[in-house]
Design an enzyme around this catalytic site. Structure first.
Site, PDB file in Angstrom:
ATOM      1  N   ASP A 207     -21.539  17.988  14.873  1.00  0.00           N
ATOM      2  CA  ASP A 207     -22.429  18.092  16.024  1.00  0.00           C
ATOM      3  C   ASP A 207     -22.833  16.685  16.476  1.00  0.00           C
ATOM      4  O   ASP A 207     -23.485  15.947  15.740  1.00  0.00           O
ATOM      5  CB  ASP A 207     -23.679  18.909  15.623  1.00  0.00           C
ATOM      6  N   ALA A 209     -24.936  14.927  19.249  1.00  0.00           N
ATOM      7  CA  ALA A 209     -25.891  15.157  20.337  1.00  0.00           C
ATOM      8  C   ALA A 209     -26.542  13.858  20.815  1.00  0.00           C
ATOM      9  O   ALA A 209     -27.283  13.872  21.800  1.00  0.00           O
ATOM     10  CB  ALA A 209     -26.967  16.143  19.879  1.00  0.00           C
ATOM     11  N   LYS A 242     -28.766  13.686  26.219  1.00  0.00           N
ATOM     12  CA  LYS A 242     -29.501  12.428  26.029  1.00  0.00           C
ATOM     13  C   LYS A 242     -28.722  11.239  26.586  1.00  0.00           C
ATOM     14  O   LYS A 242     -29.295  10.384  27.245  1.00  0.00           O
ATOM     15  CB  LYS A 242     -29.795  12.164  24.552  1.00  0.00           C
TER      16      LYS A 242
HETATM   17  C1  LMR Z   1     -35.078  18.016  20.011  1.00  0.00           C
HETATM   18  O1  LMR Z   1     -34.694  18.188  18.850  1.00  0.00           O
HETATM   19  O2  LMR Z   1     -36.220  17.640  20.290  1.00  0.00           O
HETATM   20  C2  LMR Z   1     -34.111  18.227  21.142  1.00  0.00           C
HETATM   21  O3  LMR Z   1     -32.833  18.417  20.663  1.00  0.00           O
HETATM   22  C3  LMR Z   1     -34.565  19.280  22.082  1.00  0.00           C
HETATM   23  C4  LMR Z   1     -34.390  20.666  21.560  1.00  0.00           C
HETATM   24  O4  LMR Z   1     -33.751  21.463  22.256  1.00  0.00           O
HETATM   25  O5  LMR Z   1     -34.878  20.994  20.475  1.00  0.00           O
END
Ligand code: LMR
Length: 393
Positions: A207, A209, A242
């Site tokens: 993953d 992100a 992000k």
């Molecule tokens: C977070 O962990 O703050 C972000 O990935 C937003 C979410 O969807 O939780």
């Protein structure tokens, strides 16, 4: 029948957004949900994305359906950034667009389940939605410790988890900028993880992100490239939330790496069927904007500069916090300087986290996770003083 439903607790992180918004204090600090913020506390639209969106407004001649795989130009344009020079991995990788990284993780888990995976190993703490998705899709979760108390990765725990796993198990690993700890595996760790996965014949789900928010675009995926160079099969979930600032546009991608290119049509047909049943087709706009950026040299350069600015600012915040290590003994702020991305976990009690919120207007997740991007030159002294206050004595 609906009156039989039991009330569910609201998602804690999303509830925090609301609480912060309702707090009238001018000097409140939001270290909750993972969004990037500038030195002024803003989360602006990237200039490169604005320009791409303008081009789309001017030139897009249809919003007709695309299909469950979404915008394939977007999916292909990301490949070199993720997989490197041989972006097709010898024709063994195929991708599709998903509604955010969440959609990609969901598809990865559901596809793994279709392929016979019964249990998924997850380093904890993890992004809370990981466990929720696993549960919702209906695979068993087995957990291992991700990080040690000294703020470094627990490589023995992940190697043990792989060694003791069944061959039909999978493992879900964060590619970089671990959420919520900020603690990433070293290059040497990744090589050991790759060897262990190969020895077990285990399917990894990777993953990504926060690509580009740690040490650089190539640096942040060096670990997963080590894994992908060795394992025969893998699934990759990718988020543009992000690194392109597209949070609410829900822009993600899902990649399937097959043992053999000839396996891909069957694999992708399963992923397409799952996508069709889940969301039918992903939203197009954000993916089209990313494709427009990545296909234009000038916009790509602008995006790289913007991403570089974000990375450098977060590094400065981390260094500032690490330098305050002596001011708040017991929290090991020094470790934050070595960690990556938006997040870090502070070993605070529930009471201390509540006191930070109630007495100081500082909002963070109940796990002690902070989003370092919520800090800047103006509010960091207040944050450090508040930490010293709640941990005193
Ligand atoms: C977070 O962990 O703050 C972000 O990935 C937003 C979410 O969807 O939780």
């Amino acid at each position: 029948m609906l009156d039989q439903l039991e009330a569910q607790a609201p998602d804690a992180l999303l509830a925090l957004i609301k609480m912060h918004a309702e707090d009238p204090r001018q000097d409140k600090i939001d270290l909750g949900v993972g969004v990037y913020r500038t030195n002024d506390g803003a989360t602006p639209v990237f200039r490169s994305i604005k320009a791409a969106e303008q081009r789309l407004v001017d030139t897009q001649d249809s919003k007709s359906y695309l299909g469950p795989e979404g915008d394939t130009g977007f999916v292909d344009a990301l490949k070199p950034y993720i997989f490197g020079k041989d972006a097709t991995m010898g024709g063994r990788v195929e991708g599709m667009q998903t509604p955010g990284g969440t959609g990609a993780v969901r598809l990865a888990v559901a596809l793994a389940k279709s392929a016979g995976v019964k249990r998924i190993h997850l380093g904890v703490p993890s992004w809370p939605n990981h466990a929720q998705i696993l549960q919702d899709v209906g695979v068993e979760t087995s957990t291992f410790h991700h990080a040690k108390a000294d703020g470094t990765a627990d490589i023995d725990a992940v190697l043990d988890a792989i060694a003791n796993a069944a061959e039909t198990d999978s493992i879900l690993l964060h590619g970089c900028c671990h959420n919520p700890t900020g603690v990433d595996y070293s290059a040497e760790d990744w090589a050991r993880i790759a060897d262990a996965l190969v020895a077990k014949g285990m399917l990894p789900i990777l993953d990504i992100a926060y690509h580009g928010l740690g040490n650089g675009l190539d640096e942040d995926v060096a670990g997963i490239r080590t894994v992908l160079a060795k394992v025969p099969e893998a699934l990759v979930a990718y988020s543009c939330d992000k690194n392109f600032g597209l949070y609410r546009d829900r822009v993600g991608a899902f990649y399937m790496i097959a043992k053999d290119a000839s396996d891909l049509p069957a694999i992708t047909s399963n992923a397409n069927a799952l996508a069709r049943a889940n969301w039918s087709m992903p939203p197009d706009h954000g993916g089209a904007a990313v494709r427009t950026v990545l296909r234009d040299e000038g916009l790509t350069k602008q995006w790289l500069d913007e991403l570089g600015e974000m990375r450098a600012r977060m590094r400065r915040v981390r260094e500032r916090l690490a330098a305050a290590d002596n001011e708040v003994p017991g929290l090991n702020l020094a470790a934050l300087g070595e960690q990556n991305g938006l997040f870090a976990i502070l070993p605070l009690s529930r009471e201390q986290i509540t006191k930070l919120r109630e007495d100081h207007g500082i909002y963070m997740a109940g796990s002690g996770r902070i989003n370092v991007a919520g800090l800047h030159e103006g509010n960091t002294p207040k944050f450090i003083a508040a930490l010293a206050d709640v941990t005193a004595g």
